[in-house]
Design a protein around this motif. Structure first.
Motif, PDB file in Angstrom:
ATOM      1  N   ASP A  40       2.251   6.906  -4.172  1.00 49.65           N
ATOM      2  CA  ASP A  40       0.847   6.979  -4.004  1.00 49.65           C
ATOM      3  C   ASP A  40       0.257   6.562  -5.247  1.00 49.65           C
ATOM      4  N   SER A  82       0.911  -1.061  -0.066  1.00 43.94           N
ATOM      5  CA  SER A  82       0.224   0.050   0.045  1.00 43.94           C
ATOM      6  C   SER A  82       0.802   1.187   0.058  1.00 43.94           C
ATOM      7  N   TRP A  83       0.378   2.182  -0.286  1.00 42.26           N
ATOM      8  CA  TRP A  83       1.023   3.631  -0.242  1.00 42.26           C
ATOM      9  C   TRP A  83       1.737   3.898   0.963  1.00 42.26           C
ATOM     10  N   GLU A 105       0.191   7.482   9.475  1.00 36.72           N
ATOM     11  CA  GLU A 105      -0.909   8.076   8.803  1.00 36.72           C
ATOM     12  C   GLU A 105      -1.355   9.522   9.375  1.00 36.72           C
ATOM     13  N   ARG A 141      -5.860   4.077   1.678  1.00 38.05           N
ATOM     14  CA  ARG A 141      -4.613   3.821   1.036  1.00 38.05           C
ATOM     15  C   ARG A 141      -4.551   3.032  -0.367  1.00 38.05           C
TER      16      ARG A 141
END
Ligand code: FEO
Ligand code: CA
Ligand code: CA
Length: 632
Positions: A120, A91-92, A105, A616
């Protein structure tokens, strides 16, 4: 070759003319199009006689598609058919380089953290095998969402914030290995690499070194920093990755300045939502007029060598590149099909000057440096959705590409390829997205995602492969090159499908007959063939599930049988995402699917971690529980 591939082959090797007419007629049935109200539809029908036999060909039962269709979804999950399993791979913000921190986060991590993490908005990706159980994934990171990237949501930008945003863009290359559980990525592998909006790269080909490519930082006109808005991709038979620069214009601003004719055509505005120009002069076009000319290209990357300089291939033209679909023609020349994703722009193909050498991969390294770029013109009789087409050469001195029309060199033809396409009379399309080439038959398909301007602007008339005004749903155009030769100057085309909503509309906007209340979708975008010849379709459409889009739910992945026209839903994504990026392991037993921007525009997604977590962008690994071939 397995049973499924054999079936696909025999299906696709049918006489193409009869195949074409079957699908077209399946696509545009009497039932749908007889009921259309507009004048253009009347024309359409008058020239498109249909028969009962033809309408029957849209019936489901494909032997190529061996999975159970799934319904639409509005849930915040990634859903696959019965008997399949899907797991997140990366994931990002997940760390891929040595020393990079874990994702946090809060939005407070500095640029140095993002520079070592997965970028991203995962997009196009390719799989490069290292061995049976290890591989590299090269993945585009198209753009970033400031509401998620920063604790201040982009409202209080600093110089380091711009660097962080630039580091969230570009390409991520990382190693993956097979595990008991599917595949996992390897943190700190020696192959892992981040290419960002600040990575040094070289310009090659006809535009390299031209005065229009020189800036205050680069008197050579050959050395450029970075790649960004990398949409989709391609891979070459010599093992390199192609990343395509799409909406590069959005990162530049010309504050207070008037745009010239070129800047207008390419969409340079007086402001940029990314705000890079406020902290980085090369994005301020009043200070660096030529910097935008150095973006909007296809970039070739050697994924096996993390020190290799990425090469911008200017012979493939400058526009808002979607993907780069590579095939080797029977005569040995390399052909790359290219879409320019904007309303009313065009479809292109590049043919290499030199031939592919299968016995010496090193000799193929510069095949994309020299060649001929063509743009497509689609011909059709009034109201028909099939016809002939031609590839018009974009070469300085030919077809009106002369001084009188504003072109002084081949470099200028490539830098302003859109304007060259207009001069030669290319067909304006409904936003060309991905192109895909069937692995055996070499039939080519391209998604035309939607176009609200169709029928409104003079240069975007209704007709041919763009048959609907105010096209909310999109279609897939398909062509076969003359004599099966991908370097040919002419082709025959039809529409493989016309997306629509048969529960809301009874006319043209219901879509073709292979679209039903059980498989409907809007805005086809990602596209690819697997080795068995199945056509994979990914959507980037409206997910309101209301009005024209009622009953369509979240964005989705569909798989189609090119021979019968059947389309079956394979996957659905979480809330407010686009599904984009598609890669298969060579054994066809894993498909990697990208979930981009879940929860965009403050929609309530917490994908993939759930709870109250930040959404994400994530790559999913999809396999069959019995280990079988995907979709077979
Ligand atoms: Fe990045 Fe045209 O999609
Ligand atoms: Ca796309
Ligand atoms: Ca799209």
């Amino acid at each position: 070759m397995n049973k499924d591939q054999l079936q696909a082959d025999s299906a696709m090797h049918q006489d193409i003319d009869s195949d074409f007419s079957k699908i077209i007629d399946a696509g545009l049935s009497r039932r749908r199009f007889m009921q259309g109200g507009a004048t253009a539809m009347g024309l359409f029908l008058a020239a498109n006689p249909l028969t009962q036999a033809v309408a029957a060909s849209a019936q489901p039962n494909s032997k190529l598609l061996g999975f159970d269709k799934i319904p639409t979804s509005t849930a915040d999950t990634f859903v696959v058919p019965e008997g399949y399993v899907a797991k997140p791979l990366i994931s990002w913000g997940d760390p891929i380089l040595q020393g990079a921190p874990m994702f946090d986060e809060s939005g407070k991590q500095p640029s140095s953290a993002q520079a070592g993490q997965f970028g991203d908005n995962t997009d196009g990706m390719s799989f490069f095998p290292l061995s049976e159980d290890r591989a590299l994934l090269a993945v585009n990171n198209e753009y970033t969402n400031y509401k998620l990237l920063f604790d201040h949501q982009g409202q209080a930008m600093t110089a380091d914030d711009v660097k962080k945003a630039q580091a969230a863009h570009g390409v991520s290359v990382f190693e993956i290995k097979r595990s008991n559980d599917g595949w996992e990525y390897i943190k700190d592998s020696k192959y892992n690499r981040r290419i960002t909006a600040n990575t040094e790269m070289m310009l090659t080909g006809p535009a390299a070194g031209h005065d229009l490519m020189k800036t205050s930082a680069d008197a050579s006109g050959k050395k450029v920093l970075g790649t960004f808005n990398n949409c989709a991709n391609g891979e070459t038979p010599w093992g390199t990755y192609l990343t395509c620069e799409e909406n590069f214009n959005g990162y530049f601003a010309k504050p207070g300045g008037e745009q010239d004719v070129h800047q207008k055509r390419y969409g340079i505005k007086d402001d940029s939502k990314y705000q890079w120009y406020k902290f980085d002069d090369r994005f301020d076009v009043t200070k660096e007029a030529n910097e935008p000319n150095r973006h909007g290209w296809v970039v070739e990357i050697d994924p096996m060598d993390p020190t290799a300089t990425p090469l911008k291939r200017t012979a493939l033209g400058r526009f808002k590149h979607e993907n780069a679909a590579v095939t080797v023609a029977d005569n040995g020349h390399v052909v790359v099909y290219l879409g320019d994703d904007e309303r009313g722009e065009h479809i292109y193909k590049f043919v290499s000057r030199n031939k592919y050498n299968p016995s010496n991969q090193a000799a193929n390294r510069d095949l994309l440096e020299q060649g001929t770029l063509y743009v497509a013109r689609f011909n059709a009789k009034d109201g028909e959705v099939r016809g002939t087409g031609e590839w018009i050469e974009l070469t300085y001195g030919k077809n009106g590409l002369t001084k009188e029309n504003g072109f002084n060199s081949q470099a200028e033809v490539m830098i302003f390829a859109r304007e060259a396409a207009t001069v030669v009379g290319a067909t304006t399309m409904d936003r060309p997205e991905w192109v895909a080439v069937h692995p055996e038959t070499k039939t080519v398909c391209c998604t035309l995602t939607n176009n609200k301007n169709r029928g409104k602007k003079d240069n975007q008339p209704v007709g041919g492969p763009n048959p609907r005004a105010n096209n909310k749903y999109g279609q897939i155009v398909r062509w076969n090159e003359a004599n099966g030769d991908n370097t040919a100057a002419t082709f025959k085309w039809d529409l493989f499908l016309v997306a629509g909503n048969p529960t809301v509309h009874k006319d043209f906007y219901a879509g073709s007959a292979n679209i039903t209340d059980e498989n409907m979708f809007n805005s086809p975008d990602g596209l690819g063939f697997d080795q068995g010849g199945r056509l994979w379709i990914m959507t980037d459409g409206k997910y309101s599930n209301e009005g024209d889009f009622a009953g369509m739910g979240n964005n989705q992945v569909l798989v189609a049988d090119p021979a019968t026209g059947e389309v079956r839903r394979f996957a659905t994504g979480p809330i407010a995402c686009e599904l984009t990026g598609l890669a298969f392991s060579p054994d066809q037993r894993t498909v990697f699917i990208g979930v981009q921007h879940p929860g965009e525009k403050d929609k309530p997604s917490h994908f993939p971690a759930g709870g109250n977590s930040k959404p994400r962008s994530t790559i999913m690994v999809v396999q069959r529980k019995d280990g079988g071939i995907i979709a077979a």
